[in-house]
Design an enzyme around this catalytic site. Structure first.
Site, PDB file in Angstrom:
ATOM      1  N   TRP A   1      -3.857  -1.817  -1.265  1.00 31.13           N
ATOM      2  CA  TRP A   1      -3.902  -3.027  -2.097  1.00 31.13           C
ATOM      3  C   TRP A   1      -4.367  -4.111  -1.138  1.00 31.13           C
ATOM      4  CZ3 TRP A   1      -1.392  -7.822  -2.007  1.00 31.13           C
ATOM      5  CH2 TRP A   1      -1.544  -8.596  -3.167  1.00 31.13           C
TER       6      TRP A   1
ATOM      7  N   HIS B   1       5.305 -32.193 -25.416  1.00 28.84           N
ATOM      8  CA  HIS B   1       5.246 -33.102 -24.259  1.00 28.84           C
ATOM      9  C   HIS B   1       3.985 -32.883 -23.437  1.00 28.84           C
ATOM     10  CE1 HIS B   1       9.230 -34.679 -25.034  1.00 28.84           C
ATOM     11  NE2 HIS B   1       9.642 -33.437 -25.245  1.00 28.84           N
TER      12      HIS B   1
ATOM     13  N   ASN C   1       1.084  -0.772   6.018  1.00 26.74           N
ATOM     14  CA  ASN C   1       1.459  -1.512   4.817  1.00 26.74           C
ATOM     15  C   ASN C   1       2.181  -2.753   5.304  1.00 26.74           C
ATOM     16  OD1 ASN C   1       2.144  -2.386   2.275  1.00 26.74           O
ATOM     17  ND2 ASN C   1       3.989  -1.112   2.169  1.00 26.74           N
ATOM     18  N   GLY C   2       1.692  -3.937   4.913  1.00 26.05           N
ATOM     19  CA  GLY C   2       2.308  -5.189   5.357  1.00 26.05           C
ATOM     20  C   GLY C   2       1.218  -6.192   5.702  1.00 26.05           C
TER      21      GLY C   2
ATOM     22  N   LYS D   1       2.546  -1.805  -8.004  1.00 25.83           N
ATOM     23  CA  LYS D   1       3.866  -1.635  -8.601  1.00 25.83           C
ATOM     24  C   LYS D   1       4.968  -2.279  -7.755  1.00 25.83           C
ATOM     25  CE  LYS D   1       6.815  -0.134 -11.592  1.00 25.83           C
ATOM     26  NZ  LYS D   1       6.883  -0.810 -12.915  1.00 25.83           N
TER      27      LYS D   1
ATOM     28  N   CYS E   1       0.853  -1.177   0.000  1.00 25.88           N
ATOM     29  CA  CYS E   1       0.000   0.000   0.000  1.00 25.88           C
ATOM     30  C   CYS E   1       0.898   1.239   0.000  1.00 25.88           C
ATOM     31  CB  CYS E   1      -0.849  -0.016   1.263  1.00 25.88           C
ATOM     32  SG  CYS E   1      -1.723  -1.564   1.484  1.00 25.88           S
TER      33      CYS E   1
ATOM     34  N   ARG F   1       1.188   2.098  -6.127  1.00 25.06           N
ATOM     35  CA  ARG F   1       1.556   1.018  -5.200  1.00 25.06           C
ATOM     36  C   ARG F   1       0.360   0.164  -4.826  1.00 25.06           C
ATOM     37  NH1 ARG F   1       6.283   1.532  -2.322  1.00 25.06           N
ATOM     38  NH2 ARG F   1       5.317   0.338  -0.652  1.00 25.06           N
TER      39      ARG F   1
ATOM     40  N   LYS G   1       3.649  -9.960 -19.667  1.00 24.15           N
ATOM     41  CA  LYS G   1       3.174  -8.641 -20.102  1.00 24.15           C
ATOM     42  C   LYS G   1       1.755  -8.722 -20.622  1.00 24.15           C
ATOM     43  CE  LYS G   1       5.422  -6.073 -18.638  1.00 24.15           C
ATOM     44  NZ  LYS G   1       6.198  -6.961 -17.867  1.00 24.15           N
TER      45      LYS G   1
ATOM     46  N   GLU H   1       8.629 -13.408 -20.452  1.00 24.48           N
ATOM     47  CA  GLU H   1       8.321 -11.992 -20.188  1.00 24.48           C
ATOM     48  C   GLU H   1       7.168 -11.524 -21.071  1.00 24.48           C
ATOM     49  OE1 GLU H   1       8.868 -10.111 -17.926  1.00 24.48           O
ATOM     50  OE2 GLU H   1       8.368  -8.123 -18.691  1.00 24.48           O
TER      51      GLU H   1
ATOM     52  N   GLU I   1      -0.846  -9.733 -17.720  1.00 23.39           N
ATOM     53  CA  GLU I   1      -1.034  -8.856 -16.548  1.00 23.39           C
ATOM     54  C   GLU I   1      -1.752  -7.560 -16.910  1.00 23.39           C
ATOM     55  OE1 GLU I   1       2.323  -7.164 -14.525  1.00 23.39           O
ATOM     56  OE2 GLU I   1       3.560  -7.220 -16.311  1.00 23.39           O
TER      57      GLU I   1
HETATM   58  C1  AGP Z   1       6.212  -6.778 -13.956  1.00 26.38           C
HETATM   59  O1  AGP Z   1       5.512  -6.264 -15.100  1.00 26.38           O
HETATM   60  C2  AGP Z   1       5.298  -7.038 -12.832  1.00 26.38           C
HETATM   61  N1  AGP Z   1       4.604  -5.835 -12.494  1.00 26.38           N
HETATM   62  C3  AGP Z   1       5.935  -7.738 -11.647  1.00 26.38           C
HETATM   63  O2  AGP Z   1       6.123  -9.067 -12.056  1.00 26.38           O
HETATM   64  C4  AGP Z   1       7.302  -7.222 -11.137  1.00 26.38           C
HETATM   65  O3  AGP Z   1       8.293  -7.473 -12.089  1.00 26.38           O
HETATM   66  C5  AGP Z   1       7.651  -7.985  -9.856  1.00 26.38           C
HETATM   67  O4  AGP Z   1       6.656  -7.697  -8.893  1.00 26.38           O
HETATM   68  C6  AGP Z   1       9.032  -7.625  -9.284  1.00 26.38           C
HETATM   69  O5  AGP Z   1       9.043  -6.274  -8.940  1.00 26.38           O
HETATM   70  P1  AGP Z   1      10.461  -5.591  -8.611  1.00 26.38           P
HETATM   71  O6  AGP Z   1      11.276  -5.643  -9.871  1.00 26.38           O
HETATM   72  O7  AGP Z   1      10.131  -4.194  -8.172  1.00 26.38           O
HETATM   73  O8  AGP Z   1      11.112  -6.395  -7.519  1.00 26.38           O
END
Ligand code: AGP
Length: 610
Positions: free
Chosen positions: A80, A510, A106-107, A605, A2, A27, A491, A487, A494
């Site tokens: 969040w 397989h 936050n936590g 984020k 958060c 965040r 992308k 990756e 998500e």
């Molecule tokens: C990436 O597009 C995602 N938002 C997520 O997987 C991110 O890469 C992951 O949470 C790691 O974050 P960081 O690089 O800040 O540690």
């Protein structure tokens, strides 16, 4: 993960808190709230489900109703959800039963259910489903009239992680805070004092700030004074951190979304990241080399990270083995913490993290250090927790990345890992001519990236128009192309919410091949020259089952199907180029589907919970 902001000072707190939440909204953004000490000495709380705009509307309505929102101190929070749905009742700040303590958090409080049971047995009535509300009631139950002493007594009762902002009803110009694992900063400037979960909310006031370490508490006064204390309540003197780069909250620079702007910034980010590392055709890592001393003593390189950072680690692993000959592996940080991975003083642990605050990665760093590893972190946010606790840091210079889906920071990570692999190769006496050839190609990467972004957007958009209504998509690749496939799949899923899977091209037959039906979209990454023929063979297997094939390659039209051709490049740089059109593909798919590209549902984020 958060966002927390607190202010006390000479100015109106409400607009400062709202602006701070705007800078922190990436965040976490499913509900928001603020608490204000008002002029009449009361503590006003406003909360709303949904984005920050809902809270702003709530403030406007209260003002129109004649509410007095003047006040010089308060806390703000953007959530969040971890415990309890994203509703107004579960939004922070949370208040104790008699209103003595108001808390933002936050936590995750892992023993909250037990504590809640004890509190309810003592007659406390809960108003939310959150773990955070437990903290507010516990503080009130243990209240001594001195909030610092009360915190000192209450915090050991909490298991789990917290960054806490606390208001005490009888001290209207004072903020309290405490930290365990979740990041928390405090700062003082001419306008007053602030606390925040990351620097973005403090930078408009000052670049000088204090990072609280685990177990520490602080008392912040409206007159600018800040006092720090350890877990036992003993006074602490702390050194300030100067955030060297003004990472002010970005604007969109004319783009519709931050993500599209950040995709476009990648050539500059690559150049900024590589410039301090390149000299005379060689790579030198400056103070980051502390972890590479006595390179002969490094018998293994272990990459640790989450999400995209893990995909960068998988790429880094291949680069290190090819350029330095040192055995390397890549593990998910969250898995490493429970694995019996052999780590010792001969291990170089490389923790990759854009935010530098990812809880799983921070804990993996701490575990690797406990096991004796040297640690180097590849980080984008200066002064972050992982950077502060790593043996040395290799900064990516991608600048503030606002979109939740990483693009420019990921590309900058790949570039930094290319440099690290080349440097390790040089330190280990690998073929100088081969290394110089690679470094020369690496130096030209920013311009190649610019060319790829310009030349592939139209095709990526056309592919997105074909993919926007599918439910499933598969990405195939071998070697470096497999890392890019991972990756690319992340992308797409998500931000567009299309289910996407990455598969090692050789693995498809397989099992997963049974899922390929007529029209199933399959994107084949065919860029690593040594493995293109094999991957094309696997693509043909999917084609034979009716797949709708999309091919990304640097060969001339190897298949009659849809083909996106990249310029030739050094074989070890294909991952840095192939990911670019895949970012554009995901972006356009999400945009065409009307998704919230910059703030995808359920994500944040920086994932500062485990
Ligand atoms: C990436 O597009 C995602 N938002 C997520 O997987 C991110 O890469 C992951 O949470 C790691 O974050 P960081 O690089 O800040 O540690």
């Amino acid at each position: 993960m958060c966002g927390i902001i607190g202010y006390a000072g000479t100015e109106e707190a409400c607009p400062i808190l709202l602006d701070g939440l705007e800078r922190l909204e990436y965040r976490g953004y499913d509900s928001t709230g603020l608490a204000l000490f008002t002029k009449d000495g009361g503590l006003l709380r406003l909360r709303a489900a949904g984005r920050l705009s809902a809270l702003r509307r709530c403030v406007t309505q209260r003002l129109e109703q004649g509410a007095d929102l003047h006040g010089n101190a308060g806390l703000g929070h953007t959530r969040w959800a971890t415990h309890g749905a994203p509703t107004k009742e579960n939004a922070h700040p949370h208040r104790s039963q008699e209103g003595k303590y108001t808390v933002v958090h936050n936590g995750i409080i892992e023993n909250y259910a037990k504590l809640r049971g004890e509190l309810e047995a003592a007659g406390i009535r809960f108003a939310s489903q959150t773990d955070t509300e437990v903290i507010a009631h516990l503080l009130e139950q243990l209240d001594t009239g001195n909030p610092l002493e009360t915190l000192r007594r209450a915090l050991p009762r909490l298991e789990g992680s917290y960054a806490l902002g606390v208001l005490y009803h009888a001290q209207p110009g004072t903020l309290y805070c405490a930290r365990r694992q979740s990041p928390l900063l405090a700062a003082s400037c001419v306008r007053g004092v602030l606390l925040a979960s990351d620097a973005a909310a403090i930078l408009p006031f000052t670049r000088t700030m204090f990072r609280l370490e685990d177990g520490e508490m602080a008392q912040l006064h409206a007159n600018g004074a800040i006092f720090f204390f350890d877990a036992q309540g003993r006074a602490l003197q702390k050194a300030a951190t100067e955030i060297a780069r003004h990472t002010t909250a970005a604007d969109k620079g004319g783009y519709v979304h931050f993500m599209r702007k950040e995709i476009a910034e990648q050539p500059e980010c690559l150049a900024r990241t590589l410039a301090p590392l390149l000299s005379g055709g060689e790579i030198h890592l400056g103070e980051s080399e502390a972890a590479l001393e006595n390179p002969g003593g490094i018998r293994r390189v272990l990459f640790l990270g989450c999400g995209s950072a893990h995909h960068a680690g998988i790429t880094g692993r291949m680069l290190v083995e090819e350029l330095s000959g040192i055995p390397a592996s890549a593990e998910l940080a969250s898995e490493f913490r429970s694995a019996a991975t052999a780590v010792d003083r001969h291990t170089l642990a490389v923790i990759i993290s854009q935010s530098g605050e990812t809880a799983d990665s921070l804990q993996a760093l701490r575990l690797a250090k406990e096991k004796g590893a040297r640690t180097l972190s590849v980080i984008n946010v200066e002064g972050s927790s992982i950077a502060a606790e790593s043996g040395s840091v290799l900064y990516t210079r991608a600048g503030l990345e606002v979109a939740v889906a990483t693009t420019k920071a990921y590309s900058a990570q790949l570039a930094a890992l290319c440099a690290l692999a080349a440097r390790l190769g040089a330190l280990r006496g690998q073929d100088p001519a081969r290394l110089r050839d690679f470094v020369r190609s690496l130096a030209a990467l920013p311009e190649l990236a610019r060319e790829v972004l310009a030349d592939t957007e139209a095709t990526a958009h056309a592919w997105a128009q074909e993919l926007q209504s599918v439910q499933h998509a598969y990405f195939l690749g071998r070697n470096l192309d497999y890392a890019t496939a991972m990756e690319s799949a992340l992308k797409l899923k998500e931000i567009s919410y299309i289910h996407a899977e990455a598969y090692a091209a050789g693995e498809l037959k397989h099992g997963t091949l049974s899922l390929i039906e007529p029209g199933t979209p399959v994107v084949a990454l065919c860029c690593r020259p040594e493995v293109i023929p094999k991957t094309l063979g696997n693509a043909q297997e999917a084609l034979a089952r009716g797949a709708k094939l999309f091919c990304v390659t640097n060969r001339q039209n190897p298949l009659p199907e849809r083909c996106l051709t990249l310029p030739p490049c050094h074989p070890l740089l294909v991952a840095s180029l192939a990911v670019l059109p895949m970012q554009l593909l995901a972006y356009h798919c999400a945009d065409l589907r009307g998704c919230d590209v910059d703030k995808p549902r359920s994500l944040a984020k920086s994932v500062t919970v485990e």
